[in-house]
Motif scaffolding. Structure first.
Motif, short mmCIF file in Angstrom:
data_model
loop_
_atom_site.label_atom_id
_atom_site.label_comp_id
_atom_site.label_asym_id
_atom_site.label_seq_id
_atom_site.Cartn_x
_atom_site.Cartn_y
_atom_site.Cartn_z
N GLU A 8 0.83 -1.20 0.00
CA GLU A 8 0.00 0.00 0.00
C GLU A 8 0.87 1.26 0.00
O GLU A 8 0.59 2.21 -0.74
N LYS A 12 1.02 4.33 -2.85
CA LYS A 12 0.83 5.73 -2.47
C LYS A 12 2.02 6.58 -2.89
O LYS A 12 1.87 7.67 -3.44
N LEU A 16 -0.43 6.56 -6.83
CA LEU A 16 -1.66 5.87 -7.17
C LEU A 16 -2.59 5.81 -5.97
O LEU A 16 -2.16 5.61 -4.84
N ARG A 17 -3.87 6.00 -6.24
CA ARG A 17 -4.87 5.89 -5.17
C ARG A 17 -5.05 4.42 -4.80
O ARG A 17 -4.91 3.54 -5.64
N LEU A 18 -5.37 4.19 -3.54
CA LEU A 18 -5.63 2.81 -3.09
C LEU A 18 -7.12 2.51 -3.26
O LEU A 18 -7.91 2.60 -2.33
N THR A 19 -7.46 2.17 -4.48
CA THR A 19 -8.84 1.84 -4.80
C THR A 19 -9.16 0.44 -4.29
O THR A 19 -8.26 -0.35 -3.96
N ARG A 22 -7.40 -2.26 -6.34
CA ARG A 22 -5.96 -2.34 -6.05
C ARG A 22 -5.72 -3.00 -4.70
O ARG A 22 -4.79 -3.78 -4.54
#
Length: 139
Positions: A8, A12, A16-19, A22
């Motif tokens: 994670e 970050k 990148l967003r932690l969708t 993901r």
């Protein structure tokens, strides 16, 4: 730090967003004891009731590979497979009939590689050993 939180953090830091998808990919990687390819990651997500696109898997794996969190293996004749990068050094034996990847370590092989490199005037800084074979059938 757990593998999951490390993954994670890497995403970050790469912006990148932690969708949800993901996070699911990261959980699948954390729980896998094998070398899944992108399609297998999608299948494992589907088995959990979540749809993932191959594009999302590939983008996520590319970032994790670039940050050194996962290793990508392009075993002969097959799709790219992934494994956690923080594991101790090991080599691979790929079963040509089943596609299974067997991990092994051999101090003798490591010493022989070092000796050969030294004889040729080199110091090994990194290496991968992949063996390809078929099970011996006893009759």
């Amino acid at each position: 730090m757990t593998d999951l939180s490390r993954y994670e953090r890497q995403l970050k830091e790469a912006g990148l967003r932690l969708t949800g998808p993901r996070r699911l990919i990261l959980r699948i990687l954390t729980e896998s004891g094998d070398h899944p390819d992108a399609a297998e990651i999608v299948q494992r997500a589907t088995a959990r009731g979540t749809r993932l696109s191959l594009a999302t898997v590939y983008r996520t794996m590319k970032v994790l590979e670039e940050t050194g969190t996962v290793e990508r293996h392009a075993f002969q004749g097959g799709p790219a497979r992934f494994e956690k990068a923080d594991r101790a050094h090991h080599d691979h034996l790929i079963d040509l009939d089943t596609g299974d990847v067997v991990e092994f370590t051999s101090p003798r092989i490591e010493e022989l590689q070092r000796a050969i490199a030294e004889e040729l005037g080199y110091e090994i800084v990194d290496h991968r050993l992949e063996l390809y074979g078929r099970k011996i059938r006893c009759e």
